[in-house]
Design a protein around this motif. Structure first.
Motif, PDB file in Angstrom:
ATOM      1  N   UNK A 162     -32.612   4.773   7.754  1.00  0.00           N
ATOM      2  CA  UNK A 162     -31.235   4.336   7.916  1.00  0.00           C
ATOM      3  C   UNK A 162     -30.349   5.188   7.023  1.00  0.00           C
ATOM      4  N   UNK A 163     -29.236   5.667   7.548  1.00  0.00           N
ATOM      5  CA  UNK A 163     -28.341   6.534   6.784  1.00  0.00           C
ATOM      6  C   UNK A 163     -26.916   6.021   6.904  1.00  0.00           C
ATOM      7  N   UNK A 164     -26.077   6.500   5.995  1.00  0.00           N
ATOM      8  CA  UNK A 164     -24.652   6.144   6.024  1.00  0.00           C
ATOM      9  C   UNK A 164     -23.855   7.367   5.632  1.00  0.00           C
ATOM     10  N   UNK A 165     -22.567   7.337   5.921  1.00  0.00           N
ATOM     11  CA  UNK A 165     -21.732   8.456   5.509  1.00  0.00           C
ATOM     12  C   UNK A 165     -20.441   7.965   4.871  1.00  0.00           C
ATOM     13  N   UNK A 166     -19.947   8.773   3.931  1.00  0.00           N
ATOM     14  CA  UNK A 166     -18.656   8.558   3.296  1.00  0.00           C
ATOM     15  C   UNK A 166     -17.729   9.673   3.754  1.00  0.00           C
ATOM     16  N   UNK A 167     -16.585   9.317   4.291  1.00  0.00           N
ATOM     17  CA  UNK A 167     -15.622  10.329   4.699  1.00  0.00           C
ATOM     18  C   UNK A 167     -14.345  10.175   3.890  1.00  0.00           C
ATOM     19  N   UNK A 168     -13.551  11.242   3.889  1.00  0.00           N
ATOM     20  CA  UNK A 168     -12.292  11.216   3.158  1.00  0.00           C
ATOM     21  C   UNK A 168     -11.206  10.539   3.969  1.00  0.00           C
ATOM     22  N   UNK A 169      -9.953  10.672   3.542  1.00  0.00           N
ATOM     23  CA  UNK A 169      -8.843  10.013   4.232  1.00  0.00           C
ATOM     24  C   UNK A 169      -8.814  10.359   5.716  1.00  0.00           C
ATOM     25  N   UNK A 170      -8.646   9.346   6.551  1.00  0.00           N
ATOM     26  CA  UNK A 170      -8.694   9.553   7.997  1.00  0.00           C
ATOM     27  C   UNK A 170      -7.577  10.469   8.481  1.00  0.00           C
ATOM     28  N   UNK A 171      -6.490  10.569   7.730  1.00  0.00           N
ATOM     29  CA  UNK A 171      -5.366  11.387   8.157  1.00  0.00           C
ATOM     30  C   UNK A 171      -5.587  12.875   8.023  1.00  0.00           C
ATOM     31  N   UNK A 220      -9.773  17.716   8.638  1.00  0.00           N
ATOM     32  CA  UNK A 220     -11.096  18.205   8.278  1.00  0.00           C
ATOM     33  C   UNK A 220     -12.071  17.065   8.005  1.00  0.00           C
ATOM     34  N   UNK A 221     -11.572  15.947   7.452  1.00  0.00           N
ATOM     35  CA  UNK A 221     -12.443  14.808   7.182  1.00  0.00           C
ATOM     36  C   UNK A 221     -12.945  14.184   8.481  1.00  0.00           C
ATOM     37  N   UNK A 222     -12.032  14.002   9.421  1.00  0.00           N
ATOM     38  CA  UNK A 222     -12.422  13.434  10.713  1.00  0.00           C
ATOM     39  C   UNK A 222     -13.398  14.355  11.434  1.00  0.00           C
TER      40      UNK A 222
END
Length: 324
Positions: free
Chosen positions: A167-176, A179-181
């Motif tokens: 099982x894995x998870x991810x952390x992303x930066x601000x949706x706006x 590059x993060x999206x």
């Protein structure tokens, strides 16, 4: 062996037909690259030949980001080193003064500012414009990494680490931030190629270490069986490591993104298991070469994809400097 697309081959043949150094629009035919065209930096010499020194003194103007970080400084170092190698004078100026200096080429770091008028004026005057480190709308070409590929490479690496599944998870930066999206989408798409890897959760933060630490603390409470976390930048990876350390979960793997100085230090300390790296100094050097190619009438694609690699504690010594 990497295959060469017909579009890229056409570009290469067009480049070979015009190799004289040019400094104004009328000296180079107005050849437009195919829409959405791209080429990997490693293919440039094979397709267009090696970069030749200019036949007269040249001066390039560089506009750095308004608030340069460590990666921007590495990029400027790469720009300076390559300009020196080709005997090109390099001047750093703010955006509003860039064209007043009448440069032979304008290289800039897209920073969200209003570049439309400046880039249009440069095009009218036959001044090549190269965006460095990110894709710059309106620039003649951009030298930048492939953002979805960051996430895809991280997913591929986690599959190598957990061939039997996890099982894995991810952390992303601000949706706006695009590059993060893009990184998050690349990760989720590639994870979907491996049935044994299950994406338990994807959490958006502000991209900082502190928020990532809080997010991982909550994440592990909700999903205690997670075995790996992908962070969209190395700061968030550091926050994830702190959270896991506080929870005494030392068997959960963390993979970051960027290959920053801090990210490399975390690898050296074996705090993280990997980071999908870019090379800002190389991007700067490639940008100088791209400007010289444009001045030599080469019809380059709109996007030169800069190098990316998955660094691990074992491979870190192969990338001793940011220029590797």
């Amino acid at each position: 062996m990497t295959s060469i697309s017909p579009a890229l081959l056409a570009l290469a043949l067009a480049a070979l037909s015009c190799t004289t150094t040019a400094t104004a629009a009328e000296r180079c035919p107005d050849r437009k690259p195919p829409a959405n065209s791209r080429v990997r930096s490693s293919q440039l010499d094979d397709l267009f030949g090696k970069v030749a020194p200019a036949d007269r003194p040249l001066r390039f103007v560089v506009v750095p980001p308004a608030a340069p970080d460590a990666e921007a400084r590495h990029s400027l170092e790469g720009l300076a080193a390559e300009a020196k190698r080709f005997d090109v004078a390099l001047t750093t100026l703010p955006r509003e003064a860039a064209l007043a200096a009448s440069p032979d080429a304008l290289l800039f770091a897209p920073d969200g500012g209003d570049w439309k008028g400046i880039l249009a004026d440069a095009a009218k005057r036959g001044i090549p414009t190269v965006a460095v480190g990110a894709q710059g709308p309106g620039a003649r070409l951009s030298v930048a990494a492939d953002q979805p590929l960051f996430g895809a490479m991280a997913a591929e690496y986690l599959h190598e680490l957990f061939p039997l599944g996890a099982g894995v998870a991810q952390l992303s930066g601000p949706a706006g931030a695009p590059e993060n999206a893009a990184r998050a989408a690349g990760f989720a798409k590639e994870i979907g190629q491996y049935p044994t890897l299950q994406l338990a959760d994807s959490v958006a933060t502000d991209g900082t270490k502190d928020r990532a630490r809080d997010a991982v603390t909550a994440l592990m409470a909700a999903h205690p069986d997670i075995k790996a976390i992908y962070a969209g930048n190395d700061d968030m990876a550091a926050g994830a490591v702190e959270a896991l350390k506080g929870l005494k979960l030392f068997d959960v793997v963390v993979v970051g993104t960027g290959g920053t100085d801090a990210g490399r230090a975390a690898l050296a300390q074996r705090a993280t298991k990997g980071t999908v790296a870019r090379f800002p100094e190389k991007e700067g050097g490639i940008a100088v070469q791209a400007a010289l190619r444009l001045l030599a009438c080469q019809t380059l694609p709109a996007w030169i994809v800069s190098p990316q690699v998955t660094m691990t504690p074992k491979s870190l010594e192969d990338f001793a400097s940011a220029t590797q």
